[in-house]
Design an enzyme around this catalytic site. Structure first.
Site, PDB file in Angstrom:
ATOM      1  N   ASP A  41       0.844  -1.201   0.000  1.00  0.00           N
ATOM      2  CA  ASP A  41       0.000   0.000   0.000  1.00  0.00           C
ATOM      3  C   ASP A  41       0.875   1.245   0.000  1.00  0.00           C
ATOM      4  O   ASP A  41       0.555   2.261  -0.619  1.00  0.00           O
ATOM      5  CB  ASP A  41      -0.930  -0.005   1.220  1.00  0.00           C
ATOM      6  CG  ASP A  41      -2.276   0.646   0.939  1.00  0.00           C
ATOM      7  OD1 ASP A  41      -2.308   1.623   0.165  1.00  0.00           O
ATOM      8  OD2 ASP A  41      -3.295   0.192   1.473  1.00  0.00           O
ATOM      9  N   HIS A  44       1.929   3.123  -3.313  1.00  0.00           N
ATOM     10  CA  HIS A  44       1.153   4.222  -3.901  1.00  0.00           C
ATOM     11  C   HIS A  44       1.784   5.566  -3.549  1.00  0.00           C
ATOM     12  O   HIS A  44       2.012   6.416  -4.411  1.00  0.00           O
ATOM     13  CB  HIS A  44      -0.290   4.179  -3.397  1.00  0.00           C
ATOM     14  CG  HIS A  44      -1.092   3.026  -3.903  1.00  0.00           C
ATOM     15  ND1 HIS A  44      -1.431   2.879  -5.227  1.00  0.00           N
ATOM     16  CD2 HIS A  44      -1.636   1.964  -3.249  1.00  0.00           C
ATOM     17  CE1 HIS A  44      -2.153   1.783  -5.386  1.00  0.00           C
ATOM     18  NE2 HIS A  44      -2.278   1.197  -4.202  1.00  0.00           N
ATOM     19  N   HIS A 221      -8.826  -3.885   7.201  1.00  0.00           N
ATOM     20  CA  HIS A 221      -7.801  -3.026   6.600  1.00  0.00           C
ATOM     21  C   HIS A 221      -8.338  -1.598   6.578  1.00  0.00           C
ATOM     22  O   HIS A 221      -9.362  -1.326   5.945  1.00  0.00           O
ATOM     23  CB  HIS A 221      -7.516  -3.523   5.181  1.00  0.00           C
ATOM     24  CG  HIS A 221      -6.548  -2.683   4.403  1.00  0.00           C
ATOM     25  ND1 HIS A 221      -5.202  -2.984   4.320  1.00  0.00           N
ATOM     26  CD2 HIS A 221      -6.725  -1.572   3.650  1.00  0.00           C
ATOM     27  CE1 HIS A 221      -4.598  -2.093   3.545  1.00  0.00           C
ATOM     28  NE2 HIS A 221      -5.500  -1.224   3.122  1.00  0.00           N
ATOM     29  N   HIS A 223      -7.986   2.766   6.209  1.00  0.00           N
ATOM     30  CA  HIS A 223      -7.327   3.964   5.700  1.00  0.00           C
ATOM     31  C   HIS A 223      -7.764   5.149   6.559  1.00  0.00           C
ATOM     32  O   HIS A 223      -8.838   5.143   7.157  1.00  0.00           O
ATOM     33  CB  HIS A 223      -7.654   4.197   4.220  1.00  0.00           C
ATOM     34  CG  HIS A 223      -6.823   3.368   3.306  1.00  0.00           C
ATOM     35  ND1 HIS A 223      -5.651   3.819   2.734  1.00  0.00           N
ATOM     36  CD2 HIS A 223      -6.965   2.081   2.888  1.00  0.00           C
ATOM     37  CE1 HIS A 223      -5.116   2.858   1.994  1.00  0.00           C
ATOM     38  NE2 HIS A 223      -5.891   1.789   2.070  1.00  0.00           N
ATOM     39  N   TYR A 312     -12.275   6.178  -4.494  1.00  0.00           N
ATOM     40  CA  TYR A 312     -10.856   5.853  -4.538  1.00  0.00           C
ATOM     41  C   TYR A 312     -10.011   7.118  -4.637  1.00  0.00           C
ATOM     42  O   TYR A 312     -10.376   8.079  -5.330  1.00  0.00           O
ATOM     43  CB  TYR A 312     -10.548   4.965  -5.744  1.00  0.00           C
ATOM     44  CG  TYR A 312     -10.785   3.503  -5.523  1.00  0.00           C
ATOM     45  CD1 TYR A 312      -9.973   2.762  -4.671  1.00  0.00           C
ATOM     46  CD2 TYR A 312     -11.830   2.843  -6.170  1.00  0.00           C
ATOM     47  CE1 TYR A 312     -10.177   1.405  -4.477  1.00  0.00           C
ATOM     48  CE2 TYR A 312     -12.046   1.485  -5.982  1.00  0.00           C
ATOM     49  CZ  TYR A 312     -11.210   0.774  -5.135  1.00  0.00           C
ATOM     50  OH  TYR A 312     -11.411  -0.568  -4.932  1.00  0.00           O
TER      51      TYR A 312
END
Length: 367
Positions: A41, A44, A221, A223, A312
């Site tokens: 991750d 990115h 998971h 963010h 996204y």
């Protein structure tokens, strides 16, 4: 500090213990299995420019600090390097090999997105040291993952399902999708908050629903687009999650992930440290990861917009370009895309939405 916080027990390394459902805890200790996604991750945020030496130093530090699983691939998974997703500086297979070579305890995981990665990449990744494949689909498309699970299990890999953009569907719907993955052979199914759009109660409800419905493990998971990645992770833990993800200094897409070193400290304070060296992870974040990070992910205006809209982070740049062209606020485009539940592969909607919003503003101005 607890003995768990100080690191692993002495003796020969055991590379098999953190596997499968109800993975055995070292010394009988509780707590979730921790996967660090810094080297996937985090790709990115790094523009997919990780070097072999960076991967070597990060993987070694994570392994020494007791992290159970280390994920390594292009940010978009195996074979992600492309003009569409961004070219890797170093071939991901070389990065997988490097991480596997330096890890004595941690197991190596790789992400595979059906339609991007194929069985050929999966086979090579396994030859290079991948032991766990995390198969990621939109939370509405678990049915496309069957052959990938069957192939992975046939290769002797641990297989984990990733239900991305899980905020877009209610728990009952996610149960149906998760059961499909479980029927295909998943050892664990993750609730994945890809857009950082969930709040703690939403995370708790989704994890609790899967825990009640599945025989396999459940993971979460997070963010940090709305600033609650750690809070959501703890809510997921309260609901019984078996596995949690983090990344050093939160390095990841959008506002980043739940910081692994912060999760370790919180878990230790809660009395459920699963063998993590808290100080070691703090040092890894500060002295290994931070020096080469291009920036520190945090919930700035753009990241908050992504979480608020529930889209996204890859939509952001396209939305900004369209907004500039048509004289509107990019946040309006992103929020509308979220309302329409746009997902990856639907970037063409961005221009359509921008034109529609601009026309509506023009009509309002005439009126």
């Amino acid at each position: 500090m607890t003995s768990a916080a100080r690191g692993w027990a002495s003796g020969s390394p055991d590379t098999s213990w953190p596997t499968g459902k109800g993975w055995p805890r070292e010394g009988g200790e509780g707590g979730p299995r921790i996967t660090d996604t810094s080297l996937r991750d985090g790709s990115h945020a790094m523009g997919h420019q990780f070097t072999v030496e960076q991967v070597r130093s990060v993987a070694r530090a994570l392994d020494e600090a007791g992290v159970h699983v280390i994920e390594v691939t292009h940010g978009d998974g195996l074979a992600g390097t492309s003009i569409q997703y961004g070219f890797s500086r170093t071939p991901e297979m070389d990065l997988i090999s490097t991480a596997a070579e330096v890890c004595e305890r941690a197991r190596i995981a790789s992400l595979l997105v059906p339609g991007i990665g194929t069985v050929n990449e999966l086979r090579e990744a396994a030859e290079r040291g991948t032991q766990i494949v995390r198969i990621a689909t939109q939370c509405t498309e678990a049915d496309i993952s069957r052959q990938h699970f069957e192939i992975a299990k046939g290769m002797g890999l641990e297989a984990i399902g990733f239900l991305m953009m899980a905020h877009m569907r209610e728990p009952a719907f996610l149960i149906e999708q998760a059961k499909l993955m479980e029927s295909y052979g998943a050892d664990c199914v993750y609730v994945v908050d890809s857009a950082g759009a969930l709040l703690p109660e939403g995370a708790r409800q989704r994890v609790a629903a899967l825990k009640d419905a599945l025989e396999c493990d459940v993971g979460f998971h997070a963010h940090d687009n709305l600033g609650v990645a750690v809070g959501n992770s703890i809510a997921a833990l309260d609901a019984g999650t078996d596995q949690l993800d983090g990344s050093l200094r939160g390095l990841g897409a959008g506002a980043g992930n739940a910081p692994t070193e912060l999760l370790a400290a919180v878990l230790d304070r809660m009395g459920v440290n699963p063998g993590l060296d808290v100080f070691g992870l703090m040092d890894a974040a500060e002295y290994v990861m931070a020096p080469f990070m291009p920036f520190q992910p945090f919930p700035d205006r753009d990241a908050i917009t992504i979480g608020y809209a529930g889209v996204y982070s890859t939509f952001l740049l396209h939305a900004k370009r369209a907004a500039e062209r048509y004289g509107i606020d990019p946040r309006e485009i992103l929020v509308e895309l979220g309302a329409r539940q746009a997902v990856a592969g639907q970037e063409d909607w961005i221009l359509d939405v921008a034109i529609e919003l601009a026309r509506n503003k023009e009509k309002e101005g005439v009126a």
